[in-house]
Design a protein around this motif. Structure first.
Motif, PDB file in Angstrom:
ATOM      1  N   GLY A  71       0.962  -1.170   0.080  1.00  0.00           N
ATOM      2  CA  GLY A  71       0.097   0.061   0.057  1.00  0.00           C
ATOM      3  C   GLY A  71       0.850   1.153  -0.020  1.00  0.00           C
ATOM      4  N   GLY A  72       1.889   1.361   0.711  1.00  0.00           N
ATOM      5  CA  GLY A  72       2.632   2.375   0.879  1.00  0.00           C
ATOM      6  C   GLY A  72       3.446   2.575  -0.354  1.00  0.00           C
ATOM      7  N   GLY A  73       3.916   1.552  -0.902  1.00  0.00           N
ATOM      8  CA  GLY A  73       4.706   1.478  -2.280  1.00  0.00           C
ATOM      9  C   GLY A  73       3.805   2.175  -3.356  1.00  0.00           C
ATOM     10  N   GLU A  74       2.623   1.681  -3.316  1.00  0.00           N
ATOM     11  CA  GLU A  74       1.851   2.072  -4.437  1.00  0.00           C
ATOM     12  C   GLU A  74       1.549   3.402  -4.391  1.00  0.00           C
ATOM     13  OE1 GLU A  74       0.312   1.413  -7.227  1.00  0.00           O
ATOM     14  OE2 GLU A  74       1.281  -0.591  -7.327  1.00  0.00           O
ATOM     15  N   TYR A  75       1.313   4.234  -3.077  1.00  0.00           N
ATOM     16  CA  TYR A  75       1.057   5.600  -2.666  1.00  0.00           C
ATOM     17  C   TYR A  75       2.105   6.366  -3.083  1.00  0.00           C
ATOM     18  CZ  TYR A  75      -0.375   9.771  -0.139  1.00  0.00           C
ATOM     19  OH  TYR A  75      -0.657  10.987   0.045  1.00  0.00           O
ATOM     20  N   VAL A  76       3.330   5.830  -2.775  1.00  0.00           N
ATOM     21  CA  VAL A  76       4.488   6.739  -3.197  1.00  0.00           C
ATOM     22  C   VAL A  76       4.561   6.899  -4.736  1.00  0.00           C
ATOM     23  CG1 VAL A  76       7.062   6.913  -3.138  1.00  0.00           C
ATOM     24  CG2 VAL A  76       5.727   6.386  -1.028  1.00  0.00           C
ATOM     25  N   SER A  77       4.416   5.731  -5.282  1.00  0.00           N
ATOM     26  CA  SER A  77       4.533   5.473  -6.714  1.00  0.00           C
ATOM     27  C   SER A  77       3.558   6.187  -7.581  1.00  0.00           C
ATOM     28  CB  SER A  77       4.531   4.335  -7.559  1.00  0.00           C
ATOM     29  OG  SER A  77       4.827   4.011  -8.631  1.00  0.00           O
ATOM     30  N   VAL A  78       2.598   6.297  -7.141  1.00  0.00           N
ATOM     31  CA  VAL A  78       1.142   7.020  -7.720  1.00  0.00           C
ATOM     32  C   VAL A  78       1.489   8.520  -7.536  1.00  0.00           C
ATOM     33  CG1 VAL A  78      -1.114   7.404  -8.239  1.00  0.00           C
ATOM     34  CG2 VAL A  78      -0.491   4.924  -8.221  1.00  0.00           C
ATOM     35  N   SER A  79       1.743   8.783  -6.435  1.00  0.00           N
ATOM     36  CA  SER A  79       1.947  10.196  -5.979  1.00  0.00           C
ATOM     37  C   SER A  79       2.968  10.927  -6.898  1.00  0.00           C
ATOM     38  CB  SER A  79       2.340  10.222  -4.313  1.00  0.00           C
ATOM     39  OG  SER A  79       1.107   9.947  -3.752  1.00  0.00           O
ATOM     40  N   GLN A  80       4.006  10.153  -6.970  1.00  0.00           N
ATOM     41  CA  GLN A  80       5.114  10.675  -7.939  1.00  0.00           C
ATOM     42  C   GLN A  80       4.448  10.839  -9.306  1.00  0.00           C
ATOM     43  OE1 GLN A  80       8.250  11.504  -7.249  1.00  0.00           O
ATOM     44  NE2 GLN A  80       8.730  12.112  -9.153  1.00  0.00           N
ATOM     45  N   GLN A  81       3.676   9.777  -9.898  1.00  0.00           N
ATOM     46  CA  GLN A  81       3.318   9.981 -11.319  1.00  0.00           C
ATOM     47  C   GLN A  81       2.213  11.327 -11.235  1.00  0.00           C
ATOM     48  OE1 GLN A  81       1.130   6.638 -12.372  1.00  0.00           O
ATOM     49  NE2 GLN A  81       0.885   7.232 -14.323  1.00  0.00           N
ATOM     50  N   ARG A  82       1.370  11.312  -9.996  1.00  0.00           N
ATOM     51  CA  ARG A  82       0.563  12.596 -10.076  1.00  0.00           C
ATOM     52  C   ARG A  82       1.361  13.877 -10.357  1.00  0.00           C
ATOM     53  NH1 ARG A  82      -4.819  13.056  -7.556  1.00  0.00           N
ATOM     54  NH2 ARG A  82      -5.331  15.065  -6.876  1.00  0.00           N
ATOM     55  N   ASP A  83       2.444  13.777  -9.336  1.00  0.00           N
ATOM     56  CA  ASP A  83       3.131  15.248  -9.234  1.00  0.00           C
ATOM     57  C   ASP A  83       3.799  15.670 -10.479  1.00  0.00           C
ATOM     58  OD1 ASP A  83       2.886  15.382  -6.652  1.00  0.00           O
ATOM     59  OD2 ASP A  83       4.581  14.535  -6.116  1.00  0.00           O
TER      60      ASP A  83
END
Length: 236
Positions: A71-83
């Motif tokens: 869950g944490g890894g997906e949050y960080v990954s997608v947050s980076q994509q969103r940024d």
């Protein structure tokens, strides 16, 4: 005259669909990892001939750790994509302000490359640039729909929950099945689950289903065999 509102209506659903596919992708990967990771842990402990209680504690610990990690890894990954999407939109806004003719020409060329005549492409691009230049150029150049960015929380929750669900199967078989059959039943149950997740993953990704299923199955079985064999090295 081109109906711009119809054009936008046709684009937005596909982008929303891509976001949902991203959430489903995170869910399938999370479930697959939950199955393989937890099965590897409990079979490793089973290989060391530990008690059912020890197997259960190891499985629960691996399930919780893995779910939070996924869950944490997906949050960080997608947050980076969103940024990255937001940064691209900001740069595009600046490009329109400073190089409007060039951006108009590039948008026109996009439609020409899609098979629209040069005259009509220029008309469409000009009207789009006047009414929603930033949205149009972001859509065509970066496949970004303004205000409709990927949501990292959705992906994180999907990954967390799916890992948790995937981990339940090997945890239940290794702890509830009689000792004589628990390893064999766990192998079979996990293999069946991996066939399903491999098929679903290939379907979502529109790739070769047979290849994806066999690859997923072989990786999972190899993981279980290795961890079980390692566990045997520490048999008490």
């Amino acid at each position: 005259m081109i109906d711009l509102h119809l054009h936008r209506a046709q684009v937005k659903p596909s982008l929303r669909l891509s976001e949902w596919l991203n959430v489903l992708r995170a869910g399938v990967l999370g479930m697959n990892d939950g199955i393989i990771s937890t099965a590897g842990i409990v079979l490793g402990v089973a290989g060391a001939q530990q008690s059912s209680f020890a197997l259960f504690i190891a499985g629960i610990s691996g399930m919780l750790a893995g779910a939070f990690s996924m869950g944490g890894g997906e949050y960080v990954s997608v947050s980076q994509q969103r940024d990255m999407q937001k940064t691209a939109a900001q740069r595009q806004q600046q490009a329109i302000a400073e190089h409007y003719p060039q951006e108009l020409a590039e948008l026109t060329q996009v439609y020409v490359d899609k098979g629209i005549s040069a005259t009509l492409a220029q008309q469409v691009a000009a009207e789009l640039m006047i009414k929603d230049g930033l949205g149009a150029t972001c859509r065509e150049k970066y496949n970004i729909e303004l205000g409709n960015y990927f949501n990292p929380l959705h992906a994180a929750i999907s990954s967390f929950c799916s890992f948790f669900v995937g981990a339940i199967l090997p945890l239940l078989t290794i702890t509830l099945v009689p000792a004589r059959w628990k390893v064999q039943v766990t192998f079979i149950a996990v293999a069946c689950a991996l066939l399903v997740t491999g098929y679903v993953s290939a379907t979502l990704g529109q790739t070769n289903r047979r290849k994806a299923v066999w690859r997923n199955l072989l990786v999972g079985l190899l993981t279980m065999f290795v961890t079980y064999a390692v566990g045997h090295l520490f048999t008490i």
